[in-house]
Design a protein around this motif. Structure first.
Motif, short mmCIF file in Angstrom:
data_model
loop_
_atom_site.label_atom_id
_atom_site.label_comp_id
_atom_site.label_asym_id
_atom_site.label_seq_id
_atom_site.Cartn_x
_atom_site.Cartn_y
_atom_site.Cartn_z
N VAL A 8 10.76 -50.14 -41.24
CA VAL A 8 10.07 -50.53 -42.46
C VAL A 8 11.09 -50.46 -43.58
O VAL A 8 11.60 -49.39 -43.88
CB VAL A 8 8.88 -49.61 -42.75
N TYR A 118 -8.91 -38.44 -47.38
CA TYR A 118 -9.20 -39.17 -46.13
C TYR A 118 -9.09 -38.32 -44.87
O TYR A 118 -9.25 -38.84 -43.77
CB TYR A 118 -8.25 -40.36 -46.00
N ILE A 187 7.40 -40.93 -48.87
CA ILE A 187 6.39 -41.55 -49.73
C ILE A 187 6.27 -40.78 -51.04
O ILE A 187 6.63 -39.61 -51.13
CB ILE A 187 5.02 -41.64 -49.04
N GLU A 191 -1.43 -43.50 -51.87
CA GLU A 191 -1.67 -44.93 -51.62
C GLU A 191 -0.64 -45.50 -50.65
O GLU A 191 -0.97 -46.36 -49.82
CB GLU A 191 -1.63 -45.70 -52.94
N GLU A 192 0.60 -45.01 -50.72
CA GLU A 192 1.61 -45.46 -49.77
C GLU A 192 1.25 -45.04 -48.35
O GLU A 192 1.44 -45.80 -47.40
CB GLU A 192 2.98 -44.90 -50.15
N VAL A 194 -1.80 -44.49 -47.29
CA VAL A 194 -2.94 -45.32 -46.92
C VAL A 194 -2.45 -46.64 -46.32
O VAL A 194 -2.95 -47.09 -45.28
CB VAL A 194 -3.84 -45.60 -48.14
N GLU A 195 -1.46 -47.26 -46.94
CA GLU A 195 -0.93 -48.52 -46.43
C GLU A 195 -0.34 -48.35 -45.03
O GLU A 195 -0.52 -49.20 -44.16
CB GLU A 195 0.13 -49.06 -47.39
N LEU A 196 0.38 -47.25 -44.82
CA LEU A 196 0.97 -46.99 -43.50
C LEU A 196 -0.11 -46.76 -42.45
O LEU A 196 0.00 -47.24 -41.32
CB LEU A 196 1.91 -45.79 -43.58
N GLU A 198 -3.21 -47.87 -42.51
CA GLU A 198 -3.88 -49.14 -42.23
C GLU A 198 -3.02 -50.03 -41.34
O GLU A 198 -3.53 -50.72 -40.45
CB GLU A 198 -4.23 -49.84 -43.54
N GLU A 199 -1.71 -50.00 -41.55
CA GLU A 199 -0.80 -50.84 -40.76
C GLU A 199 -0.65 -50.33 -39.33
O GLU A 199 -0.72 -51.11 -38.37
CB GLU A 199 0.58 -50.89 -41.42
N HIS A 200 -0.48 -49.02 -39.16
CA HIS A 200 -0.11 -48.49 -37.85
C HIS A 200 -1.28 -47.91 -37.05
O HIS A 200 -1.17 -47.74 -35.84
CB HIS A 200 0.98 -47.42 -38.01
N ALA A 204 -9.15 -49.25 -41.93
CA ALA A 204 -9.32 -49.61 -43.34
C ALA A 204 -9.87 -48.41 -44.10
O ALA A 204 -10.95 -47.91 -43.78
CB ALA A 204 -10.26 -50.81 -43.47
#
Length: 205
Positions: A8, A118, A187, A191-192, A194-196, A198-200, A204
């Motif tokens: 990444v 989360y 990170i 929020e960063e 969260v993006e990881l 959701e990607e890996h 959601a």
């Protein structure tokens, strides 16, 4: 277990430029005259008191017999039940760090923020790895407010598995199918992460 190592761009640059891999005079090196990592006790009355003061949550073994991670039992940092990694199930985030790692220090508040928001859907477990300073590690967790459960691997046993760190800090994302993706950390916000996730992990949030 199939592990995918992903490059990444942003996080890889962070790992390359800022990561803290143990060097000759840092924790984890046993040739510098310090204590052998295999002899490090991460469960003493002093460490238990420090863990309690820091408010770090207890380590809890998982329900699985083969959740996808290697069958490797790690001690709970500051006392508590040891955890066989194979008992853990995804979705799950593992975060590798150690006491003298500057980027780890900067990252831990963001990981805690993610955990608070989360953690009921995507648990987080820290792993203090190749670190001969458990007291300093717990003090760092207290200073950064990192209260998610913490395991300890002072001997670096993970480095002999598919879960070996690719830098410090490192994330290991275990999905619901038992597959793991290793990603360089560093990170700066929840929020960063969260993006990881959701990607890996395909979740959601």
């Amino acid at each position: 277990m199939r592990v995918r190592i992903l490059a990444v761009v942003g996080l890889l640059l962070t790992a390359l430029l800022c990561s803290c891999a143990p060097e000759a005079d840092e924790p984890g090196d046993v040739e510098s005259g310090g204590p052998s990592a295999s002899n490090i006790d991460v469960d003493t009355p002093e460490l238990r008191a420090l863990k309690k003061r820091a408010g770090i949550e207890p380590c809890v073994p998982g329900p699985a017999t083969d959740g996808g991670l290697p069958s490797l039992t790690l001690a709970c940092l500051g006392g508590g039940p040891a955890v066989d990694l194979a008992s853990l199930e995804g979705p799950l985030v593992l975060n590798y760090w150690y006491a003298a790692c500057g980027p780890c220090r900067k990252e831990m508040p963001a990981v805690q923020d993610f955990y608070e928001r989360y953690g009921d859907r995507v648990p987080v477990i820290g792993i203090d790895i190749m670190d001969v300073m458990p007291k300093a590690a717990l003090e760092l967790a207290e200073q950064t407010g990192a209260r998610y459960p913490q395991l300890a691997d002072p001997g670096g046993d993970l480095q002999g598995t598919d879960l070996r760190a690719i830098g410090y800090p490192t994330f290991a994302f275990l999905d619901a199918d038992g597959e793991t993706t290793m990603v360089g950390g560093g990170i700066e916000s929840a929020e960063e992460l969260v993006e990881l996730v959701e990607e890996h992990l395909g979740i959601a949030l």
